[in-house]
Write an enzyme that holds these catalytic residues in place. Structure first.
Site, PDB file in Angstrom:
ATOM      1  N   LYS A  29      41.445 -14.712 -23.900  1.00 39.26           N
ATOM      2  CA  LYS A  29      40.581 -15.393 -24.883  1.00 39.26           C
ATOM      3  C   LYS A  29      40.592 -14.660 -26.219  1.00 39.26           C
ATOM      4  O   LYS A  29      40.425 -13.443 -26.263  1.00 39.26           O
ATOM      5  CB  LYS A  29      39.153 -15.445 -24.359  1.00 39.26           C
ATOM      6  N   CYS A  46      36.931 -30.364  -6.598  1.00 39.42           N
ATOM      7  CA  CYS A  46      35.846 -30.515  -7.568  1.00 39.42           C
ATOM      8  C   CYS A  46      35.057 -31.768  -7.192  1.00 39.42           C
ATOM      9  O   CYS A  46      35.584 -32.647  -6.521  1.00 39.42           O
ATOM     10  CB  CYS A  46      36.396 -30.714  -8.973  1.00 39.42           C
ATOM     11  N   CYS A 100      38.001 -33.600 -14.407  1.00 39.70           N
ATOM     12  CA  CYS A 100      38.019 -33.751 -15.863  1.00 39.70           C
ATOM     13  C   CYS A 100      39.468 -33.922 -16.304  1.00 39.70           C
ATOM     14  O   CYS A 100      40.328 -33.138 -15.889  1.00 39.70           O
ATOM     15  CB  CYS A 100      37.421 -32.511 -16.527  1.00 39.70           C
ATOM     16  N   ASP A 126      42.747 -26.378 -24.011  1.00 41.26           N
ATOM     17  CA  ASP A 126      44.042 -25.764 -23.683  1.00 41.26           C
ATOM     18  C   ASP A 126      45.162 -26.808 -23.734  1.00 41.26           C
ATOM     19  O   ASP A 126      44.947 -27.969 -23.357  1.00 41.26           O
ATOM     20  CB  ASP A 126      43.997 -25.154 -22.273  1.00 41.26           C
ATOM     21  N   ARG A 142      44.028 -10.547 -14.908  1.00 44.75           N
ATOM     22  CA  ARG A 142      44.610 -10.436 -16.249  1.00 44.75           C
ATOM     23  C   ARG A 142      43.938  -9.325 -17.053  1.00 44.75           C
ATOM     24  O   ARG A 142      44.572  -8.585 -17.765  1.00 44.75           O
ATOM     25  CB  ARG A 142      44.438 -11.771 -16.973  1.00 44.75           C
ATOM     26  N   TYR A 143      42.633  -9.246 -16.932  1.00 44.57           N
ATOM     27  CA  TYR A 143      41.874  -8.270 -17.717  1.00 44.57           C
ATOM     28  C   TYR A 143      41.689  -7.002 -16.872  1.00 44.57           C
ATOM     29  O   TYR A 143      41.755  -7.046 -15.642  1.00 44.57           O
ATOM     30  CB  TYR A 143      40.525  -8.855 -18.108  1.00 44.57           C
ATOM     31  N   ARG A 154      38.158  -7.105 -14.424  1.00 45.66           N
ATOM     32  CA  ARG A 154      37.599  -8.332 -13.863  1.00 45.66           C
ATOM     33  C   ARG A 154      38.706  -9.281 -13.427  1.00 45.66           C
ATOM     34  O   ARG A 154      39.811  -9.239 -13.970  1.00 45.66           O
ATOM     35  CB  ARG A 154      36.663  -9.020 -14.849  1.00 45.66           C
ATOM     36  N   ASP A 200      42.031 -19.817 -25.848  1.00 47.86           N
ATOM     37  CA  ASP A 200      42.690 -19.056 -24.785  1.00 47.86           C
ATOM     38  C   ASP A 200      44.166 -19.024 -25.153  1.00 47.86           C
ATOM     39  O   ASP A 200      44.817 -20.072 -25.184  1.00 47.86           O
ATOM     40  CB  ASP A 200      42.450 -19.730 -23.419  1.00 47.86           C
ATOM     41  N   CYS A 212      41.504 -30.819 -17.638  1.00 51.11           N
ATOM     42  CA  CYS A 212      41.347 -29.586 -16.855  1.00 51.11           C
ATOM     43  C   CYS A 212      42.530 -28.625 -17.024  1.00 51.11           C
ATOM     44  O   CYS A 212      43.687 -29.015 -16.847  1.00 51.11           O
ATOM     45  CB  CYS A 212      41.198 -29.949 -15.382  1.00 51.11           C
ATOM     46  N   ARG A 253      43.351 -26.422 -15.003  1.00 49.33           N
ATOM     47  CA  ARG A 253      44.032 -26.260 -13.705  1.00 49.33           C
ATOM     48  C   ARG A 253      44.418 -27.599 -13.114  1.00 49.33           C
ATOM     49  O   ARG A 253      44.408 -27.793 -11.887  1.00 49.33           O
ATOM     50  CB  ARG A 253      43.141 -25.479 -12.738  1.00 49.33           C
TER      51      ARG A 253
HETATM   52  S1  SF4 Z   1      37.419 -28.528 -15.536  1.00 49.80           S
HETATM   53 FE1  SF4 Z   1      38.857 -28.679 -13.819  1.00 49.80          FE
HETATM   54  S2  SF4 Z   1      38.079 -27.201 -12.328  1.00 49.80           S
HETATM   55 FE2  SF4 Z   1      36.421 -27.608 -13.755  1.00 49.80          FE
HETATM   56  S3  SF4 Z   1      35.238 -29.286 -12.826  1.00 49.80           S
HETATM   57 FE3  SF4 Z   1      36.700 -30.214 -14.244  1.00 49.80          FE
HETATM   58  S4  SF4 Z   1      38.458 -30.697 -12.956  1.00 49.80           S
HETATM   59 FE4  SF4 Z   1      37.239 -29.225 -11.817  1.00 49.80          FE
END
Ligand code: SF4
Length: 438
Positions: free
Chosen positions: A392, A178, A182, A348, A165-166, A169, A385, A185, A187
């Site tokens: 960002k 993972c 979370c 997000d 995107r940038y 980088r 973001d 998340c 993603r």
């Molecule tokens: S935020 Fe998403 S990618 Fe990062 S540790 Fe938690 S579940 Fe995994």
């Protein structure tokens, strides 16, 4: 091209056969090294401290488990709490939690390392760490503006796993696994996919590496996922080696939550391997001061001692850490552990995350509560973001009050206004009328 995280059989990196029991051996070796250095009669010192509450937890819920197993990151990965039965064995689940977990299918499953579970309140479903990892019914509600891919990463995917995107980088999604998942998340759509978590496909990595070799403008690669530190040492070593061999890549970063939720992963053999790839930086994902345990003091110390600059990223979460009385001790605690607070993120707008999001001004209020009131290093950048792939956007409290002729008028952290001689400057000119009107 869509962001592809292929699942399938695990490919082996060439030329580096995996050692069997590779993590047990160093552990025993380390323990015995320490015991030989001391008198033979002395007790073997385990490689990780185990805090008192955690010790009580694992004796109660994992009674047959030795300290050596508990401190083995592969055991922690294998023993992750992933099913409703397993959750119910340990936690007093609320009806809402129970129903929400039962209903779940698809990506972002429940996954909690026993170590991280030991930091949670087993009875109170409102406890902060628990709220971030055990799903509730609110996850199934879709709020306005929410999306599965709010940052349009799929759109900016230039090669499998490469989000470009940038200008100079890229983000390299190395795995979909993972150690803990979370609930907020970004993603959520790609991590912990059903039918087995993603294990890296060598073919995919090769395509990503080819892209990076061809794009000489890329000087900075952020490895993320999923969590790259869930990969074994040999695979990570292989991948870092390949990235380092690309001459125009000057700077490597790893984004990870593992040192926080699975600190036992930071073995001496891992840091010895990582040290070969400097300059290598790490962004650690912290949420709450309750994460600052003895174990985390050890994991961060090992990384810092290996010369890896550590930064932290924290997502601002409603009723979890959206208060200066929570964020300030977290930021100061991080500094004590040689981790520089880097970003505080507005959460997000992923699907089903409304219950985690705060108004944006909450972040500003927190930054204002830090700026000037404590060490400057303890103040992270507050950023949103921008949905749709805008990247960002930094948001900071405005300390420019206006302008009075050649003087710039600035407000300090205590709210007092000071003049700064700034002949020829224009900053604050647009605020002068407002000031006069006040
Ligand atoms: S935020 Fe998403 S990618 Fe990062 S540790 Fe938690 S579940 Fe995994």
């Amino acid at each position: 091209m869509s962001l592809q995280i292929a699942r399938g059989r695990e490919a082996k990196p060439p030329l580096r056969p995996l050692r069997s029991k590779q993590n047990v051996r160093p552990l025993l070796q380390e323990a015995s090294e320490q015991s030989t250095a001391a008198s033979p009669a002395k007790k073997v010192v385990l490689r990780f401290p185990v805090n008192t509450d955690t010790k009580a937890f694992y004796r109660k819920f994992y009674p047959g488990t030795s300290s050596i197993e508990w401190n083995d990151w592969r055991w922690q990965m294998r023993a992750r709490i992933r099913t409703l039965d397993e959750l119910a064995r340990i936690f007093h689940l609320s009806e809402d939690e129970y129903r929400a977990v039962k209903m779940h299918s698809g990506s972002l499953p429940v996954g909690i390392t026993p170590y991280y579970a030991s930091l949670m309140d087993l009875k109170d479903s409102r406890e902060p760490l628990r709220r971030t990892h055990i799903m509730t019914g609110e996850e199934y509600l879709r709020g306005p503006g929410e999306d599965d891919d709010p940052l349009a990463e799929d759109h900016d995917t230039a090669a499998p796993g490469i989000v470009h995107r940038y200008p100079d980088r890229v983000l390299f999604l190395t795995t979909g696994t993972c150690s803990t998942y979370c609930r907020y998340c970004t993603r959520a759509r790609v991590v912990g996919n059903p039918g087995g978590e993603y294990q890296f496909s060598l073919r995919q990595w090769e395509q990503a590496l080819t892209y990076l070799e061809e794009h000489t403008e890329v000087r900075d690669v952020l490895m993320s996922g999923g969590d790259p530190l869930t990969l074994g040492d040999d695979k990570l070593d292989w991948l870092l080696g390949r990235l380092r061999a690309i001459k125009h890549i000057e700077f490597l970063r790893i984004g990870t939550k593992v040192p926080v939720v699975l600190p036992q992963r930071i073995t001496k053999s891992l840091v010895a391997m990582l040290k070969k790839y400097h300059p290598l930086w790490m962004s650690l994902h912290f949420t709450h001061p309750d994460e600052l345990t003895d174990e985390v003091a050890e994991s961060t110390a090992r990384l810092a001692d290996a010369g890896i600059p550590l930064g932290s990223q924290t997502v601002l979460l409603k009723d979890i850490n959206d208060d200066i009385s929570v964020i300030k001790p977290l930021m100061l605690g991080l500094l004590k552990r040689r981790v520089r607070p880097y970003y505080l993120y507005q959460c997000d707008p992923i699907r089903g995350s409304a219950h985690f999001r705060t108004p944006v001004e909450k972040g500003l209020e927190i930054i204002q509560g830090l700026r000037g009131h404590t060490t400057g290093y303890a103040t992270p950048i507050f950023a949103v973001d921008a949905p749709g792939g805008g990247g960002k956007v930094q948001i900071a409290p405005d300390f420019v009050v206006g302008r009075d002729s050649d003087d710039l008028l600035l407000r300090n952290f205590e709210g007092d206004v000071y003049r700064y001689p700034d002949p020829g400057g224009t900053l604050g000119r647009d605020k002068k009328a407002k000031l006069a009107a006040e």
